[in-house]
Design a protein around this motif. Structure first.
Motif, PDB file in Angstrom:
ATOM      1  N   ILE A   1     -41.053   0.534  61.319  1.00  0.00           N
ATOM      2  CA  ILE A   1     -40.188  -0.457  61.964  1.00  0.00           C
ATOM      3  C   ILE A   1     -38.984   0.262  62.565  1.00  0.00           C
ATOM      4  CG2 ILE A   1     -38.694  -2.457  61.550  1.00  0.00           C
ATOM      5  CD1 ILE A   1     -40.658  -3.305  59.351  1.00  0.00           C
ATOM      6  N   LYS A   2     -38.740   0.037  63.834  1.00  0.00           N
ATOM      7  CA  LYS A   2     -37.679   0.764  64.530  1.00  0.00           C
ATOM      8  C   LYS A   2     -36.306   0.302  64.058  1.00  0.00           C
ATOM      9  CE  LYS A   2     -38.176  -2.293  68.556  1.00  0.00           C
ATOM     10  NZ  LYS A   2     -38.498  -2.342  69.996  1.00  0.00           N
ATOM     11  N   GLU A   3     -35.291   1.095  64.387  1.00  0.00           N
ATOM     12  CA  GLU A   3     -33.965   0.935  63.802  1.00  0.00           C
ATOM     13  C   GLU A   3     -33.330  -0.429  64.102  1.00  0.00           C
ATOM     14  OE1 GLU A   3     -32.033   2.726  61.684  1.00  0.00           O
ATOM     15  OE2 GLU A   3     -33.861   3.901  61.367  1.00  0.00           O
ATOM     16  N   ASP A   4     -33.475  -0.922  65.340  1.00  0.00           N
ATOM     17  CA  ASP A   4     -32.831  -2.203  65.639  1.00  0.00           C
ATOM     18  C   ASP A   4     -33.496  -3.353  64.886  1.00  0.00           C
ATOM     19  OD1 ASP A   4     -35.091  -1.858  67.192  1.00  0.00           O
ATOM     20  OD2 ASP A   4     -34.294  -2.923  68.938  1.00  0.00           O
ATOM     21  N   ASP A   5     -34.816  -3.287  64.718  1.00  0.00           N
ATOM     22  CA  ASP A   5     -35.514  -4.311  63.941  1.00  0.00           C
ATOM     23  C   ASP A   5     -35.196  -4.178  62.452  1.00  0.00           C
ATOM     24  OD1 ASP A   5     -36.667  -5.443  66.180  1.00  0.00           O
ATOM     25  OD2 ASP A   5     -38.467  -4.205  66.062  1.00  0.00           O
ATOM     26  N   LYS A   6     -35.043  -2.943  61.982  1.00  0.00           N
ATOM     27  CA  LYS A   6     -34.617  -2.717  60.596  1.00  0.00           C
ATOM     28  C   LYS A   6     -33.247  -3.355  60.363  1.00  0.00           C
ATOM     29  CE  LYS A   6     -33.096   1.059  57.560  1.00  0.00           C
ATOM     30  NZ  LYS A   6     -32.979   2.528  57.432  1.00  0.00           N
ATOM     31  N   ALA A   7     -32.325  -3.165  61.303  1.00  0.00           N
ATOM     32  CA  ALA A   7     -30.988  -3.751  61.181  1.00  0.00           C
ATOM     33  C   ALA A   7     -31.068  -5.273  61.156  1.00  0.00           C
ATOM     34  CB  ALA A   7     -30.103  -3.280  62.334  1.00  0.00           C
ATOM     35  N   GLU A   8     -31.962  -5.831  61.974  1.00  0.00           N
ATOM     36  CA  GLU A   8     -32.117  -7.281  61.978  1.00  0.00           C
ATOM     37  C   GLU A   8     -32.671  -7.775  60.654  1.00  0.00           C
ATOM     38  OE1 GLU A   8     -33.431 -10.142  65.368  1.00  0.00           O
ATOM     39  OE2 GLU A   8     -35.277  -9.509  64.337  1.00  0.00           O
ATOM     40  N   LEU A   9     -33.660  -7.072  60.108  1.00  0.00           N
ATOM     41  CA  LEU A   9     -34.241  -7.475  58.824  1.00  0.00           C
ATOM     42  C   LEU A   9     -33.190  -7.404  57.723  1.00  0.00           C
ATOM     43  CD1 LEU A   9     -36.708  -8.359  57.216  1.00  0.00           C
ATOM     44  CD2 LEU A   9     -37.336  -5.952  56.965  1.00  0.00           C
ATOM     45  N   GLN A  10     -32.365  -6.377  57.742  1.00  0.00           N
ATOM     46  CA  GLN A  10     -31.285  -6.276  56.763  1.00  0.00           C
ATOM     47  C   GLN A  10     -30.334  -7.463  56.880  1.00  0.00           C
ATOM     48  OE1 GLN A  10     -29.841  -2.399  57.909  1.00  0.00           O
ATOM     49  NE2 GLN A  10     -30.932  -1.366  56.249  1.00  0.00           N
ATOM     50  N   THR A  11     -29.995  -7.823  58.115  1.00  0.00           N
ATOM     51  CA  THR A  11     -29.100  -8.962  58.333  1.00  0.00           C
ATOM     52  C   THR A  11     -29.721 -10.256  57.815  1.00  0.00           C
ATOM     53  OG1 THR A  11     -28.119  -7.919  60.291  1.00  0.00           O
ATOM     54  CG2 THR A  11     -27.888 -10.310  60.104  1.00  0.00           C
ATOM     55  N   LEU A  12     -31.016 -10.427  58.043  1.00  0.00           N
ATOM     56  CA  LEU A  12     -31.710 -11.633  57.583  1.00  0.00           C
ATOM     57  C   LEU A  12     -31.744 -11.706  56.054  1.00  0.00           C
ATOM     58  CD1 LEU A  12     -34.716 -11.573  60.098  1.00  0.00           C
ATOM     59  CD2 LEU A  12     -32.769 -13.155  60.135  1.00  0.00           C
ATOM     60  N   ILE A  13     -31.968 -10.559  55.423  1.00  0.00           N
ATOM     61  CA  ILE A  13     -32.016 -10.530  53.961  1.00  0.00           C
ATOM     62  C   ILE A  13     -30.646 -10.873  53.374  1.00  0.00           C
ATOM     63  CG2 ILE A  13     -32.245  -9.003  51.961  1.00  0.00           C
ATOM     64  CD1 ILE A  13     -34.948  -9.709  53.019  1.00  0.00           C
ATOM     65  N   ILE A  14     -29.593 -10.293  53.947  1.00  0.00           N
ATOM     66  CA  ILE A  14     -28.239 -10.585  53.461  1.00  0.00           C
ATOM     67  C   ILE A  14     -27.897 -12.056  53.685  1.00  0.00           C
ATOM     68  CG2 ILE A  14     -25.781 -10.123  53.798  1.00  0.00           C
ATOM     69  CD1 ILE A  14     -27.316  -7.961  52.251  1.00  0.00           C
ATOM     70  N   ALA A  15     -28.273 -12.592  54.844  1.00  0.00           N
ATOM     71  CA  ALA A  15     -28.012 -14.006  55.122  1.00  0.00           C
ATOM     72  C   ALA A  15     -28.712 -14.893  54.097  1.00  0.00           C
ATOM     73  CB  ALA A  15     -28.471 -14.345  56.541  1.00  0.00           C
ATOM     74  N   LYS A  16     -29.923 -14.511  53.708  1.00  0.00           N
ATOM     75  CA  LYS A  16     -30.668 -15.276  52.712  1.00  0.00           C
ATOM     76  C   LYS A  16     -29.981 -15.212  51.355  1.00  0.00           C
ATOM     77  CE  LYS A  16     -34.250 -17.582  51.136  1.00  0.00           C
ATOM     78  NZ  LYS A  16     -34.419 -19.029  51.438  1.00  0.00           N
ATOM     79  N   SER A  17     -29.388 -14.070  51.026  1.00  0.00           N
ATOM     80  CA  SER A  17     -28.687 -13.935  49.745  1.00  0.00           C
ATOM     81  C   SER A  17     -27.489 -14.874  49.663  1.00  0.00           C
ATOM     82  CB  SER A  17     -28.225 -12.489  49.542  1.00  0.00           C
ATOM     83  OG  SER A  17     -27.103 -12.181  50.349  1.00  0.00           O
ATOM     84  N   GLN A  18     -26.929 -15.228  50.831  1.00  0.00           N
ATOM     85  CA  GLN A  18     -25.743 -16.090  50.876  1.00  0.00           C
ATOM     86  C   GLN A  18     -26.083 -17.554  51.104  1.00  0.00           C
ATOM     87  OE1 GLN A  18     -23.915 -13.641  54.012  1.00  0.00           O
ATOM     88  NE2 GLN A  18     -22.311 -13.090  52.563  1.00  0.00           N
ATOM     89  N   ASN A  19     -27.305 -17.821  51.523  1.00  0.00           N
ATOM     90  CA  ASN A  19     -27.730 -19.196  51.787  1.00  0.00           C
ATOM     91  C   ASN A  19     -29.182 -19.371  51.337  1.00  0.00           C
ATOM     92  OD1 ASN A  19     -28.128 -21.794  52.689  1.00  0.00           O
ATOM     93  ND2 ASN A  19     -28.253 -21.228  54.862  1.00  0.00           N
ATOM     94  N   LYS A  20     -29.375 -19.608  50.064  1.00  0.00           N
ATOM     95  CA  LYS A  20     -30.723 -19.673  49.502  1.00  0.00           C
ATOM     96  C   LYS A  20     -31.536 -20.841  50.051  1.00  0.00           C
ATOM     97  CE  LYS A  20     -29.576 -17.282  45.216  1.00  0.00           C
ATOM     98  NZ  LYS A  20     -29.558 -17.348  43.730  1.00  0.00           N
ATOM     99  N   SER A  21     -30.854 -21.861  50.570  1.00  0.00           N
ATOM    100  CA  SER A  21     -31.583 -23.015  51.108  1.00  0.00           C
ATOM    101  C   SER A  21     -32.069 -22.779  52.534  1.00  0.00           C
ATOM    102  CB  SER A  21     -30.703 -24.261  51.068  1.00  0.00           C
ATOM    103  OG  SER A  21     -29.568 -24.106  51.912  1.00  0.00           O
ATOM    104  N   GLY A  22     -31.556 -21.725  53.188  1.00  0.00           N
ATOM    105  CA  GLY A  22     -31.970 -21.425  54.552  1.00  0.00           C
ATOM    106  C   GLY A  22     -33.271 -20.645  54.596  1.00  0.00           C
ATOM    107  N   MET A  23     -33.857 -20.557  55.775  1.00  0.00           N
ATOM    108  CA  MET A  23     -35.091 -19.811  55.945  1.00  0.00           C
ATOM    109  C   MET A  23     -34.777 -18.322  56.084  1.00  0.00           C
ATOM    110  SD  MET A  23     -37.588 -22.111  58.338  1.00  0.00           S
ATOM    111  CE  MET A  23     -39.027 -21.176  57.811  1.00  0.00           C
ATOM    112  N   LEU A  24     -35.592 -17.474  55.463  1.00  0.00           N
ATOM    113  CA  LEU A  24     -35.409 -16.037  55.617  1.00  0.00           C
ATOM    114  C   LEU A  24     -35.588 -15.639  57.080  1.00  0.00           C
ATOM    115  CD1 LEU A  24     -35.034 -13.171  54.553  1.00  0.00           C
ATOM    116  CD2 LEU A  24     -37.465 -13.146  53.954  1.00  0.00           C
TER     117      LEU A  24
END
Length: 240
Positions: free
Chosen positions: A91-114
């Motif tokens: 997975i290329k770097e920009d997509d890796k950064a996006e996945l990291q952002t999505l994971i962190i967002a999920k940690s802060q909003n468990k009711s939201g979609m990953l």
């Protein structure tokens, strides 16, 4: 620690009982075209590989066992950091950064979609293209010489499947859920989650928190139903 102990205990149970099942061993010898006789079984850890156990034959042939015990609806297949996952699947770097952002967002909003709606087309393509490899990554390192052993600790029932048959048979359809992605009806990709009781000093919104690892989870009962046509062997673990 508790889960690790349960897993190791189950591995020992299977290693000690499967070699007493003459009919099962004969089925395995025939399936894998093994000419030698049963020698012994051993723990997979001593080989430094992904297997949980190994059945050895005196001709030098062996069969690796991936052993999963369960009593509940879910069983963890594998887990890793986001970085290692992205490296594994190129997975290329920009997509890796996006996945990291999505994971962190999920940690802060468990009711939201990953994976929110606006990124589902891109990530849906990734999971669809890599579904089979993801399943292999979760289960297996050498599918041509491995078996999956599912051990129901409530019923003492053991079900055995050839890994290469699983990879041919298992449903690979991809669907999004609130928690992540389902591959078929039996496997899910999601944020690890959990309270991180051993990492309380690390905030949950940091990538270093173990809850922000990713994992594949298995639904063993559903998998058993899905793979009923390719069941290789089965037995009951004798009760003490």
């Amino acid at each position: 620690m508790g889960n690790a102990y349960i897993g190791r205990n189950a591995e020992n149970i299977i290693q000690n009982t499967i070699i007493e099942q003459a009919e099962v061993i004969e089925i395995l010898r025939d399936y894998f075209k093994i000419k030698g006789n049963l020698k012994n079984s051993a723990g997979g850890g001593i080989y430094g590989e992904k297997s949980d156990g190994r059945i050895n034959f005196d001709c030098g042939h062996y069969i690796d066992m991936n052993i999963k015990s369960f009593t509940a609806a879910f069983n963890q297949l594998t887990r890793t950091t986001i970085s290692k996952f992205c490296e594994e699947f190129n997975i290329k770097e920009d997509d890796k950064a996006e996945l990291q952002t999505l994971i962190i967002a999920k940690s802060q909003n468990k009711s939201g979609m990953l994976f929110p709606l606006e990124v589902q087309e891109k990530w849906g393509k990734f999971f669809a293209e890599n579904a089979k490899q993801l399943v292999k990554w979760g289960f297996s390192s050498k599918p041509n010489r491995e078996i999956l052993v599912l051990f129901n600790r409530k019923t003492n029932a053991v079900k055995i499947y050839a890994m290469r048959d699983i990879l041919r048979k298992i449903n690979l359809d991809v669907t999004f859920t609130k928690g992540g992605v389902n591959i078929g009806g039996c496997i899910s990709f999601q944020r690890k989650g959990g309270n991180g009781v051993h990492s309380k000093e690390i905030p949950k919104n940091l990538l270093q928190h173990p809850g922000n690892n990713i994992q594949l989870k298995l639904k063993p009962i559903k998998l058993i139903a899905e793979l009923s046509q390719i069941l290789l062997a089965e037995y009951l673990v004798p009760q003490n």
